[in-house]
Design an enzyme around this catalytic site. Sequence first.
Site, PDB file in Angstrom:
ATOM      1  N   ASP A 292       0.857  -1.170   0.000  1.00  0.00           N
ATOM      2  CA  ASP A 292       0.000   0.000   0.000  1.00  0.00           C
ATOM      3  C   ASP A 292       0.905   1.235   0.000  1.00  0.00           C
ATOM      4  O   ASP A 292       2.129   1.150   0.171  1.00  0.00           O
ATOM      5  CB  ASP A 292      -0.989  -0.006   1.176  1.00  0.00           C
TER       6      ASP A 292
HETATM    7  C1  BGC Z   1      -4.898   3.317  -0.254  1.00  0.00           C
HETATM    8  C2  BGC Z   1      -5.012   2.223  -1.296  1.00  0.00           C
HETATM    9  C3  BGC Z   1      -4.797   2.787  -2.674  1.00  0.00           C
HETATM   10  C4  BGC Z   1      -3.461   3.489  -2.703  1.00  0.00           C
HETATM   11  C5  BGC Z   1      -3.100   4.049  -4.058  1.00  0.00           C
HETATM   12  C6  BGC Z   1      -3.671   4.157  -0.435  1.00  0.00           C
HETATM   13  O1  BGC Z   1      -3.699   5.293   0.369  1.00  0.00           O
HETATM   14  O2  BGC Z   1      -4.903   2.733   1.026  1.00  0.00           O
HETATM   15  O3  BGC Z   1      -6.262   1.596  -1.198  1.00  0.00           O
HETATM   16  O4  BGC Z   1      -4.854   1.762  -3.625  1.00  0.00           O
HETATM   17  O5  BGC Z   1      -3.486   4.552  -1.778  1.00  0.00           O
HETATM   18  O6  BGC Z   1      -3.878   5.135  -4.398  1.00  0.00           O
END
Ligand code: BGC
Length: 748
Positions: A292
Amino acid sequence: MKAWRAGRVLFGLVLLLPALALGQTVASDPVPGDENAAVEALLARMTLEEKLGQLTQYRGRGSDTGPRVPEGGEAQIRQGQVGSFLGVYGADYSRRMQQVAVEESRLGIPLLFAHDVIHGFRTIFPVPLAETASFDPGAVENAARIAAVEATAHGLHWTFAPMVDIARDPRWGRIVEGAGEDPYLGSRMAEARVRGFQGGDLAAPDTMLATAKHFVAYGGAEGGRDYNTVDVSERTLHEIYLPPFKAAVDAGVQSIMPAFNEVAGVPMHAHRPLIETLLRGQWGFDGVLVSDYNAIQELMPHGVAATRTDAGLLGLEAGVDIDMVSGIYLEDVAEAVRDGRLDEAFVDASVRRVLRAKHRLGLFDDPYRYSDAAREAAMTLTPAHRDAARDMARKSFVLLKNDGGTLPLSKRLRTVAVIGPLSDDRRQMLGNWAAAGRPEDAVTPLDGIRTALGPDVRVLHAEGAEIDGDDTSGIDEAVRVAREADAVILMLGEDQEMSAEANNRTTLDLPGVQQRLAQAVQATGKPVVAVLFGGRPLSVNWLHENVPSILMAWFPGVEAGNALADVLFGDHAPSGKLPVTFPRNVGQVPIHYNHKNTGRPPDAKDKYTSKYLDVHWTPLYPFGHGLTYTTFRYDDLRVKTPRIGRGEAVDVEVTVINTGRRAGDEVVQLYLRDDVASFTRPVKELRGFQRVTLQPGESRTLRFRLEPEAMALLDADLRPVVEPGTFTVFAGGSSAETIETTFEVMAD
Ligand code: BGC
């Protein structure tokens, strides 16, 4: 000894224990056939830096001409220092960047372009929690399919969806992104979305890698506070939080994203037992794990890594293949690998998985197949896509209450008032995570109602109040407008930003002064219908007690206003069901339908039972609840074979009758309880559902098959087992209104 090494030894011990308990071996990584040969040939030619480059993902930046690679990005592509980008798309632009990778880097490895395509790309569908309320996996699959068709035409190969986190805490803002509180429903939605995004052939130019996220138990954040610690029993982990991930893996999902949280003291980005032993080993997942956002670096504030290098090594050792944005894999681990602190085999295993994904997408055959300007122009926001979004929105609305048949409203009213802060705000309709959605594409409720009613009906409008804030100065005008009307439609709810990442609330009440607005309008004595927008359950007790009709509209997407008009004026009947319990107030949380009975189930006559002093123990609206413009009766629930052996399935039949005067759709729900077992079981668990359309007076007998897996519980070693004894089967139109019967599983 360096801090990292000390940590590593301790970790080794801690991590090994659950793995030993499960009796599993560490996953090997075999890939048969051509794919393997191609990947191995490439791997053999790569330097360590090029390998780490493949494991590095950077984020794009916005510009006047669209999303672009970051400063210096092109040079990094040329040097083989990046394998994928987040948030970079556009047919022509992605083609140009792909060309740099393929023609100007030493090895010519194509890039992956990824984005959060969550509920549509440009044609924005209802938010995922709303889509789930349709209880219609086919429609949900179609929505994901359309999102993939649009996104891939813009050069994207990979979406960070579906989010399959079970959420039992409506304070948590990300509840909007998932499928609600139930693992069975969540699993069906997970499969549907994976199938929709990935299609039947990953190498087709309109299919993309799906990502099941966030592995695992992210929805269990303490206090509903995003990113917070999760403390969950192994049993609950396996019964509640893991099943949708298993369903996604079984549906062939190609990518998984670990969660920001820890589980049992181990941050998920370093969790070898759950990633290596369970996910890759036991479940056989052979796709890509993408971290993540910045989560490899966050192993430091978690307190399990002292340095960036330590964090990178922990992530790689756990099998987190791609480092999203922190740059640690590229910048901070090469030396440690050369020093022998990490076996290069870990890096190789991750690179193999990344190359394999590129291979499966067909990028080694034709790296430009997704970047097609003609397709981009032809496939974006098409009338057919908008129609699908409108249909999905109609199916997602949940009629919470409809006293006296106030809804549907007649189209022959002379004057209608549309009042409230969500009446005419395009951006709000899209909801959060709206990918490439644009406010100007959205039809607001006011637009939709005006179009539906035509020039002969006067449609008056007043905002009345802002969504949030304490300004009451608009209420008088709203009351004046209401007085002129034959009926009032109140458009109330949350700001779309309130249910989103990092947006958690300690109350589930209507924000700001909206309830005061509703009270003032209701005092006019005019017929009032309330339409609620939001990405979470709302505790609208006052509305429930004082307003005859309430429709939960969530955030319905680009076709919001048209879909709402379709339903409010009766061209279509609402047919959604709640995928999550609506509490009476936030103090009841956690409150979910599949709770345990306890030794002292709530009983009004007995003080010493499990309940509150101030509020009834039942929710405001239960899981599975949702009315429509007709009524249904359930009858004749029967089990074909009331006694079965272990390992046998049971066929259940129930008859549903449309007892009203209109045609309507009903979502028939089947629940099961193991009455006495060696571990406590939930009072009921969803085990099947079917959507049927019935004409007035029509009755239909539906059949459900309960396989042994549906009856199984996890034994002391967390292995599924069917125990002999009686089971109660429940059928109904909500978890709280069911008829029941029993069957018995005989001992061997
Ligand atoms: C989120 C994810 C997301 C990623 C990319 C993160 O802050 O938790 O769900 O895919 O950002 O945008």
